[in-house]
Design a protein around this motif. Structure first.
Motif, PDB file in Angstrom:
ATOM      1  N   ASP A 164       0.825  -1.209   0.000  1.00  0.00           N
ATOM      2  CA  ASP A 164       0.000   0.000   0.000  1.00  0.00           C
ATOM      3  C   ASP A 164       0.861   1.262   0.000  1.00  0.00           C
ATOM      4  O   ASP A 164       0.484   2.283  -0.590  1.00  0.00           O
ATOM      5  CB  ASP A 164      -0.933   0.017   1.215  1.00  0.00           C
ATOM      6  N   PHE A 165       2.006   1.228   0.677  1.00  0.00           N
ATOM      7  CA  PHE A 165       2.912   2.374   0.692  1.00  0.00           C
ATOM      8  C   PHE A 165       3.689   2.488  -0.622  1.00  0.00           C
ATOM      9  O   PHE A 165       3.985   3.592  -1.082  1.00  0.00           O
ATOM     10  CB  PHE A 165       3.914   2.258   1.850  1.00  0.00           C
ATOM     11  N   ILE A 166       4.001   1.352  -1.216  1.00  0.00           N
ATOM     12  CA  ILE A 166       4.800   1.343  -2.447  1.00  0.00           C
ATOM     13  C   ILE A 166       3.987   1.804  -3.654  1.00  0.00           C
ATOM     14  O   ILE A 166       4.487   2.551  -4.510  1.00  0.00           O
ATOM     15  CB  ILE A 166       5.374  -0.068  -2.688  1.00  0.00           C
ATOM     16  N   HIS A 167       2.737   1.379  -3.729  1.00  0.00           N
ATOM     17  CA  HIS A 167       1.941   1.609  -4.933  1.00  0.00           C
ATOM     18  C   HIS A 167       1.862   3.078  -5.358  1.00  0.00           C
ATOM     19  O   HIS A 167       2.056   3.386  -6.554  1.00  0.00           O
ATOM     20  CB  HIS A 167       0.545   1.020  -4.770  1.00  0.00           C
ATOM     21  N   PRO A 168       1.572   4.029  -4.458  1.00  0.00           N
ATOM     22  CA  PRO A 168       1.480   5.419  -4.901  1.00  0.00           C
ATOM     23  C   PRO A 168       2.762   5.957  -5.523  1.00  0.00           C
ATOM     24  O   PRO A 168       2.719   6.905  -6.313  1.00  0.00           O
ATOM     25  CB  PRO A 168       1.138   6.172  -3.603  1.00  0.00           C
ATOM     26  N   HIS A 172       3.472   5.232 -12.097  1.00  0.00           N
ATOM     27  CA  HIS A 172       3.998   5.396 -13.455  1.00  0.00           C
ATOM     28  C   HIS A 172       4.627   4.096 -13.970  1.00  0.00           C
ATOM     29  O   HIS A 172       5.076   4.038 -15.110  1.00  0.00           O
ATOM     30  CB  HIS A 172       5.048   6.514 -13.477  1.00  0.00           C
ATOM     31  N   ARG A 173       4.617   3.072 -13.106  1.00  0.00           N
ATOM     32  CA  ARG A 173       5.191   1.764 -13.480  1.00  0.00           C
ATOM     33  C   ARG A 173       4.229   0.666 -13.037  1.00  0.00           C
ATOM     34  O   ARG A 173       4.573  -0.221 -12.266  1.00  0.00           O
ATOM     35  CB  ARG A 173       6.571   1.590 -12.837  1.00  0.00           C
ATOM     36  N   GLU A 174       3.003   0.776 -13.519  1.00  0.00           N
ATOM     37  CA  GLU A 174       1.939  -0.088 -13.031  1.00  0.00           C
ATOM     38  C   GLU A 174       2.241  -1.567 -13.295  1.00  0.00           C
ATOM     39  O   GLU A 174       1.963  -2.429 -12.451  1.00  0.00           O
ATOM     40  CB  GLU A 174       0.614   0.293 -13.686  1.00  0.00           C
ATOM     41  N   GLN A 175       2.805  -1.889 -14.455  1.00  0.00           N
ATOM     42  CA  GLN A 175       3.109  -3.280 -14.760  1.00  0.00           C
ATOM     43  C   GLN A 175       4.170  -3.832 -13.817  1.00  0.00           C
ATOM     44  O   GLN A 175       4.070  -4.977 -13.351  1.00  0.00           O
ATOM     45  CB  GLN A 175       3.580  -3.409 -16.217  1.00  0.00           C
ATOM     46  N   ASP A 176       5.185  -3.019 -13.508  1.00  0.00           N
ATOM     47  CA  ASP A 176       6.216  -3.446 -12.562  1.00  0.00           C
ATOM     48  C   ASP A 176       5.622  -3.673 -11.178  1.00  0.00           C
ATOM     49  O   ASP A 176       5.999  -4.621 -10.472  1.00  0.00           O
ATOM     50  CB  ASP A 176       7.336  -2.403 -12.474  1.00  0.00           C
TER      51      ASP A 176
END
Length: 333
Positions: A164-168, A172-176
C-alpha cells in the motif's frame, strides 16, 4: 497564517530545559540532537550520567497504548535478567511525556544510556553471543503479558501494508508494481506451504540486525535498546533481520555469511530451539523483510525526501526480488 507541519525538529535547548524541570536533572545537563530515524533521538549528558531522550514521531506512534506496551516489555525483560535500556520516570512518576509540537502531540521517553559501543558483527564468536542474547529475549518474553494494544507483525502488516505504501510511488510503473505484487504473493504462498500455523509466534524485538540497537561492552556482554518495532510476530521473522543484515554487508562473501549465520544459530539454539519449519521459513522472511523495508522507504517522502527512492531505487529492489532463489527452488519439502 501558519502552514501545516508534517514533521518538526524540536529544539535541543527547549528539551534540555524541559528535562531539567521534569526530571530534576542538575544544571550541568546538556542535550544534543543525535539521530533522525523512525523517531528523534537526543543525547543528554550531565556531570555524572548519560541518558537518551526519544521523541516519537507524531505520524508513527499515535497510540499511547502501543508505547506503554513497549515500556512494559522493557521492564519485564529487565526483571528477567535481560540487559535493556530502561525508561526513567519523571519526578511525578510518569514515564511517557506528551509534548505539544507544531504537528500535534508527540510522545517522548527518557531512557537509561546503554553503556558500551556499537560493533560490526564480523566474527563467529560475537555472532554466537548475539544469538544467545536474542534467544534470551525470546525465551523470557514468553511470560510477558500486557493489556495494551500493539501492532502485530503479521502478513497484513509486513506485506499488504508495505504494498500500500509502495503503490502510490509506482503509479507510473503499473506493470512493474503488478509483478511485485505477484512476487509478494508467491512469498506468502511459500510460508503457507511450509506451514504458517506451525511457526513459533511470540514477542519479537523487530529490528535485530545486531549492528545498532545493541551496545557491546569489553567483557562481551551487551545491552539491547530501541524496541520501537517490537510486537507479536513470528520468531523466524525476527531472526531473519540478522541474516538479512549479514547478506547486505557480506554480499560478496557467501562463505563468511554462512559461518556467521551458523554461529548465530548455534548460540540461539543453545538457549532455545527452533523447529525445522522455522529454519526453512527464515529465507522467506528475509525477502519479506526486504519488502517491508521497501515500503518503509516509500512511506516517508514528506520527511526524508524522495530523491533517494526514485526509479533507480525501485529498479534495485525489483532486481532483488526477481533474483530470489527461493522463488525458483522448492524449500517447503
Amino acid at each position: 497564517m501558519f502552514f501545516p507541519v508534517s514533521y518538526s525538529t524540536l529544539s535541543d535547548q527547549a528539551i534540555n530545559e524541559f528535562l531539567k524541570n521534569q526530571y530534576g536533572l542538575d544544571g550541568t545537563a546538556r542535550t544534543g540532537y543525535l539521530l533522525r530515524g523512525m523517531n528523534d533521538t537526543y543525547l543528554v549528558t550531565t556531570a555524572g550520567q548519560k541518558y537518551v531522550f526519544r521523541v516519537y514521531r507524531g505520524d508513527w506512534r499515535t497510540n499511547e497504548s502501543e508505547i506503554v506496551f513497549e515500556m512494559e516489555l522493557l521492564q519485564h525483560l529487565d526483571k528477567q535478567g535481560i540487559s535493556v535500556s530502561l525508561p526513567i520516570p519523571d519526578r511525578q512518576g510518569n514515564i511517557i511525556q506528551k509534548l505539544q509540537a507544531p504537528e500535534g502531540t508527540r510522545f517522548a521517553v527518557l531512557f537509561t544510556f546503554a553503556e558500551g559501543e556499537e560493533r560490526g558483527i564480523d566474527s563467529e564468536e560475537i555472532s554466537e553471543r548475539f544469538g544467545k542474547d536474542v534467544a534470551g529475549i525470546h525465551l523470557h518474553s514468553a511470560s510477558f503479558h500486557s493489556s495494551n494494544t500493539r501492532q502485530e507483525l503479521n502478513l497484513d502488516y509486513l506485506i499488504s501494508q508495505a504494498l500500500d505504501f509502495i503503490h502510490p510511488r509506482m503509479t507510473h510503473r503499473e506493470q512493474d508494481f503488478r509483478e511485485l505484487q505477484g512476487l509478494a504473493g508467491k512469498l506468502e504462498e511459500l510460508l503457507h506451504d511450509i506451514g504458517l500455523d506451525t511457526l513459533d509466534w511470540g514477542v519479537c524485538h523487530g529490528d535485530l540486525h545486531g549492528n545498532t540497537n545493541v551496545s557491546y561492552r569489553d567483557d562481551g556482554s551487551m545491552t539491547h535498546y530501541d524496541f520501537d518495532l517490537c510486537g507479536y510476530g513470528w520468531r523466524a521473522y525476527d531472526i531473519a533481520e540478522f541474516r538479512l543484515a549479514r547478506e547486505v554487508r557480506l554480499g560478496h562473501d557467501p562463505q563468511q555469511l554462512e559461518l556467521l549465520w551458523n554461529a548465530f544459530l548455534k548460540g540461539y539454539q543453545s538457549v532455545r530451539t527452533l523447529s525445522e519449519n522455522d529454519l526453512r521459513a527464515v529465507p522467506v522472511f528475509v525477502a519479506i523483510r526486504q519488502l517491508w523495508l521497501f515500503g518503509l522507504c516509500m512511506m516517508d517522502p514528506h520527511i526524508m525526501g524522495s530523491i533517494d527512492s526514485g526509479d533507480d531505487f525501485i529498479d534495485e529492489k525489483l532486481d532483488y526480488f526477481k533474483s530470489l532463489s527461493i522463488l525458483k527452488d522448492d524449500i517447503s519439502a
